[in-house]
Design a protein around this motif. Structure first.
Motif, PDB file in Angstrom:
ATOM      1  N   ALA A 108      42.270  45.413  40.940  1.00  0.00           N
ATOM      2  CA  ALA A 108      43.446  44.711  41.458  1.00  0.00           C
ATOM      3  C   ALA A 108      44.697  45.557  41.288  1.00  0.00           C
ATOM      4  N   GLU A 109      44.780  46.260  40.154  1.00  0.00           N
ATOM      5  CA  GLU A 109      45.963  47.086  39.909  1.00  0.00           C
ATOM      6  C   GLU A 109      46.046  48.256  40.895  1.00  0.00           C
ATOM      7  N   LEU A 155      44.983  48.281  43.762  1.00  0.00           N
ATOM      8  CA  LEU A 155      45.316  47.734  45.075  1.00  0.00           C
ATOM      9  C   LEU A 155      46.773  47.297  45.147  1.00  0.00           C
ATOM     10  N   GLY A 156      47.491  47.420  44.036  1.00  0.00           N
ATOM     11  CA  GLY A 156      48.915  47.167  44.079  1.00  0.00           C
ATOM     12  C   GLY A 156      49.385  45.922  43.345  1.00  0.00           C
ATOM     13  N   ALA A 157      48.484  45.255  42.622  1.00  0.00           N
ATOM     14  CA  ALA A 157      48.880  44.014  41.958  1.00  0.00           C
ATOM     15  C   ALA A 157      49.675  44.312  40.688  1.00  0.00           C
ATOM     16  N   GLY A 158      50.847  43.717  40.564  1.00  0.00           N
ATOM     17  CA  GLY A 158      51.635  43.800  39.332  1.00  0.00           C
ATOM     18  C   GLY A 158      51.229  42.673  38.400  1.00  0.00           C
ATOM     19  N   PRO A 159      51.904  42.545  37.239  1.00  0.00           N
ATOM     20  CA  PRO A 159      51.516  41.525  36.249  1.00  0.00           C
ATOM     21  C   PRO A 159      51.462  40.106  36.823  1.00  0.00           C
ATOM     22  N   ALA A 216      51.144  39.082  40.007  1.00  0.00           N
ATOM     23  CA  ALA A 216      50.055  38.909  40.969  1.00  0.00           C
ATOM     24  C   ALA A 216      48.705  38.871  40.257  1.00  0.00           C
TER      25      ALA A 216
END
Lengths: 337, 553
Positions: free
Chosen positions: B179-180, B182-186, B188
């Motif tokens: 997920a990270e 793919l661009g997910a921050g805390p 998200a």
């Protein structure tokens, strides 16, 4: 198909250092990977290849040195802003999302408008041959299908580089070979830089433009598959990639591949000869593997199966090779402290 | 299945527990419910009265409101704590687990006592708040809604924390990494990965909390005021004061139906397995998720801080009884002025306390022996049953955990009192067998699943008879499961108050019942000494269990 991805970016590692507690995994590790190439980090477990991948991805922080991707220093950029595609050995598909939602996730995080995202998702799934499975849950797919979803999910965001951590390790042999070809074809078409981690030397030979052989956090040798196979720098590389006999020639160690050793009558005309007693015979279909005990230890030769009649267990046999097939081996950088 | 006639007929081993539950559980509960349809005003007379009398209607509504509020609170408090437990080093996680488990296994009465000491008008919290100038006058925390909510969510929260912690631990590190990348921050990550993946665990926990809360008796009666009267209290009131068995039966049926509805709804949606602790998604490889090298995000730091606060909330009441029990003043003051062992001496020298300890141990002995034997046999039998029959039997065996104890208590009271059984340890001992056997069934079932069936076949194939195989192969494999079932059975029996209230008299009363009588009137310092001793004792029993499990591995 129109090129859906930005061309790959170059990766530069500069004097990278990383320790876990008292254990220093990487010390002043430097490496350059050209844009658009397929680079394999090859090594046994504990060689530092996975740590290297984690550092490039940003799952771990550097103790020292720098990492550049496409000229940008990402050493202190958090994972989610590095624009990296990652494929894991256990696929790591989100179990609570459908195939489509998995692939859409990265685009959502980038706030790509729905109208633009939809065709990109369709295209990515078509690219890996998974049209029609959009609504399935990951657990309803086979291992090979799951890994292709993971590939589509990583590629749809148009990453600067694609990292693959033993992505084929959990698949059976046939499936692995077919996915190897698919990944190679995709890479050739998209031009994305791939950094691929494996401990499987055959896989490395089949797929890579550049193989980096790692041991104890240091590079034993980096080069094309041909270079590494034909001109291994040292004993470690020689025996890690393919099978290799080590013997002394002119007082220095040399490697000789089993397929370069000639037997019996064919050996007698060659400049370098050894005599031995056949201790092991293995029939491999097209080839026969012959091991003979010589004064320098066991030597293994690979010969046409038709020569089978010439060899019998316990008989004396002549082994020979030409000087150009003997590969001089230096000491491994890890050999002496 | 292979293995001689004994092995083939093993399915029958479910029968003894089945008979016991039929006689000591289904029959008395059915009797009580049957009485509810026996009224001079026709078969539905009692029900008509419940609907007509405002006090009853209000109590029904209050019961649901309190149960819902407690469930909500438990979930809200459990999240930060479970998150904290999953993101700290293993050593700290173990300590936090202890903070959750200790109150979980400490008698509800000890915890209630501790809360009253902490929260009452001249209690610890008010002393601290007024002493530090934060409050001008003491605030009423207890004998009102806040008291009930604090007490009940404290008692029930572990049911959410534990499956939630399991769910957090079940999240593969690579999912978070994926997920990270793919661009997910805390934020998200929290919303798109953690919340949905932990939701099933939370649902399981929340269901257990809600079901339990509906039938709660001790905490609301000791920590609530008249406005927090719950259905269980009305049932007890109708038996004790009004002698109106019909109305008590009607209220029981209403409560039971609500509880069962929740249970079967959950079973239909998620399946029983999940409710009984199998919260992990199975078969995933990979390492459990841990905190990244960059540490917590600002939101994560707030969560962790809240989590630490919740851990304190769980453990503080259990710890506060120790200093309080060592004071010398006959009035509970915090901090105690002088330290003495006076109240411990009081406890050990009073015949009524000692008699109650002896009664408790006798009852627990009966409960452990009976439930371990019956539960182990039933689990063995269950492992041989297949299909809908297995499902039915398994659900039937778990029912005593689900039906509110107050209903069982009154049903058994009606059945046993005429025979004079409440004069001795037997009425309560038998009741405890009924409520403790399901624990043994669950732990032994889990142990049986861990035994490779091929071992069994191998032993039989080597010529062992079924009983030899059982003794030499199966029994050693499931012994840790049996032992831990026995420990749970012991604690269940030793901590019970509700059944003891109805199934013992002045001579046969157990330690928790004697404490209850004390707490209901006025907490004297001897009770804090008893509470401290019970906490120590529980710790010892839990350590023993831990040791047994460790040796088994």
């Amino acid at each position: 198909m129109s090129a859906p991805l930005s061309p790959g970016k170059a990766v530069v590692l500069e004097r990278v250092r990383k320790s876990y507690g008292p254990v220093e995994v990487l010390r002043d590790f430097s490496l350059e990977i050209t844009a658009g190439s397929f680079c394999t980090l090859l090594g046994a477990s504990g060689s530092g290849k996975t740590t290297l991948l984690k550092l490039i991805a940003g799952f771990e922080t550097l103790d020292g040195g720098a990492i550049q991707i496409g000229g940008r220093d990402v050493s202190h950029v958090p994972v989610n802003r590095r624009n990296i595609g990652m494929v894991f050995q256990n696929y790591a598909l989100f179990p609570h999302m459908s195939v489509r939602d998995n692939v859409a996730f990265g685009l959502e995080m980038r706030r790509v408008p729905k109208a633009e995202a939809a065709p990109r998702i369709t295209e990515a799934l078509a690219m890996v041959g998974l049209e029609g499975l959009e609504r399935r849950a990951p657990r309803e797919l086979s291992g090979g299908q799951q890994q292709r979803v993971a590939l589509a999910r990583a590629l749809v965001i148009r990453p600067d580089i694609l990292l693959m951590d033993e992505p084929l390790g959990a698949l059976d042999k046939t499936l692995r070979a077919s996915l190897q070809r698919q990944i190679k074809q995709l890479q050739a078409r998209l031009g994305v830089t791939i950094i691929f981690v494996t401990h499987d030397q055959e896989e490395a030979l089949h797929m890579s433009d550049l193989i980096v052989v790692l041991e104890k956090g240091r590079i034993e040798q980096a080069g094309t598959p041909q270079e590494l196979y034909r001109r291994p720098a040292n004993r470690f590389v020689a025996s890690f990639l393919g099978e290799c006999n080590i013997l002394t020639l002119d007082g220095t160690p040399h490697g000789i591949r089993p397929e370069k050793l000639r037997l019996g009558a064919m050996a007698s005309t060659l400049p370098h000869r050894r005599e031995g007693v056949v201790s092991e015979l293995t029939f491999l279909g097209p080839h026969l593997r012959v091991t003979a005990d010589t004064a320098e230890g066991p030597l293994t030769a690979l010969t046409d199966a038709d020569h089978a009649t010439a060899c019998r267990l316990g008989e004396r046999i002549l082994l020979g090779f030409s000087g150009e097939d003997a590969m001089p081996l230096a000491d491994s950088p890890n050999a002496t402290p | 299945m292979a293995g001689g006639s004994a092995g083939r007929h093993l399915g029958w081993a479910v029968l003894p527990l089945g008979v016991v539950l039929a006689v000591l559980f289904l029959w008395p509960v059915a009797q009580l419910l049957g009485l509810s349809f026996d009224s001079p005003a026709g078969p539905l007379g009692h029900y008509a009265r419940i609907l007509a009398v405002p006090a009853y209607r209000t109590a029904l509504a209050t019961t649901f409101q309190i149960a819902a509020l407690v469930t909500l609170l438990a979930v809200l408090l459990a999240y930060p704590l479970a998150y904290l437990m999953a993101t700290v080093p293993p050593r700290v996680a173990k300590l936090l687990t202890l903070c959750v488990l200790l109150p979980f296994w400490t008698s509800a009465l000890v915890r209630t006592t501790a809360w009253i000491i902490l929260l009452q008008r001249n209690g610890v919290l008010n002393a601290l708040l007024t002493g530090s100038g934060l409050l001008e006058a003491p605030v009423a925390f207890v004998y009102n809604l806040s008291g009930v909510l604090i007490g009940m969510s404290h008692v029930l929260m572990p049911f959410v924390v534990l499956p939630l912690y399991g769910a957090f631990r079940g999240i593969d590190q690579n999912l978070v990494h994926a997920a990270e990348t793919l661009g997910a921050g805390p934020w998200a990550l929290c919303r798109r990965i953690f919340l949905p993946l932990t939701a099933p665990g939370v649902m399981a926990g929340a269901t257990i909390v809600f079901m339990n809360a509906l039938g709660y008796y001790i905490t609301p009666s000791l920590m609530g005021g008249p406005a927090q009267t719950m259905v269980a209290q009305l049932i007890a009131f109708n038996i004790n004061q009004q002698l109106d068995w019909g109305l008590a039966g009607a209220l029981s049926l209403a409560m039971l139906l609500a509880t069962l509805a929740v249970f079967f709804l959950f079973q239909a949606v998620f399946g029983l397995e999940r409710l009984m602790g199998g919260a992990h998604a199975s078969g995933r490889i990979g390492t459990p998720f841990a905190l990244g090298p960059r540490g917590r995000s600002p939101g994560g730091r707030v969560m962790a801080l809240l989590g630490a606060g919740v851990a304190l909330f769980l453990i503080a009441p259990v710890l506060v009884v120790f200093p309080m029990s060592l004071g010398s003043s006959p009035f509970l003051a915090f901090p105690p002025q002088n330290f003495s062992l006076r109240w411990y001496e009081e406890f050990f020298s009073r015949p009524q306390w000692m008699a109650s300890v002896w009664n408790s141990l006798t009852v627990a002995g009966i409960a452990v022996a009976g439930s371990t034997l019956l539960g182990t046999a039933a689990a063995l039998g269950l492992s041989r049953l297949r299909g809908p029959l297995a499902r039915l039997v398994e659900t039937a065996f778990l029912l005593p955990m689900i039906v509110p104890h107050i209903i069982l208590a009154i049903g058994l009271f009606g059945m046993m009192a005429p025979w004079g059984l409440v004069r001795g340890p037997w009425a309560l001992g038998l009741a405890h067998i009924v409520v403790a056997a399901p624990f043994v069934v669950i732990t032994v079932r889990a142990a049986l699943r861990g035994v490779d069936p091929n071992l069994e076949l191998a032993a039989l194939g080597l010529g062992a008879g079924w009983f030899t195989m059982f003794r030499r192969v199966l029994l050693p494999g499931i012994l840790p499961g049996i032992a831990s079932g026995a420990v749970f059975a012991f604690i269940t029996s030793f901590d019970d108050v509700v059944l003891a209230l109805f199934l013992t008299n002045v001579r046969s009363r157990t330690l928790p019942k004697l404490m209850y009588e004390g707490v209901a009137h006025e907490i004297n310092p001897t009770i804090t000494a008893v509470a401290a001793l019970i906490v120590l004792f529980t710790v010892l029993v839990l350590l023993l269990n831990l040791l047994l499990q460790r040796r088994a591995r």
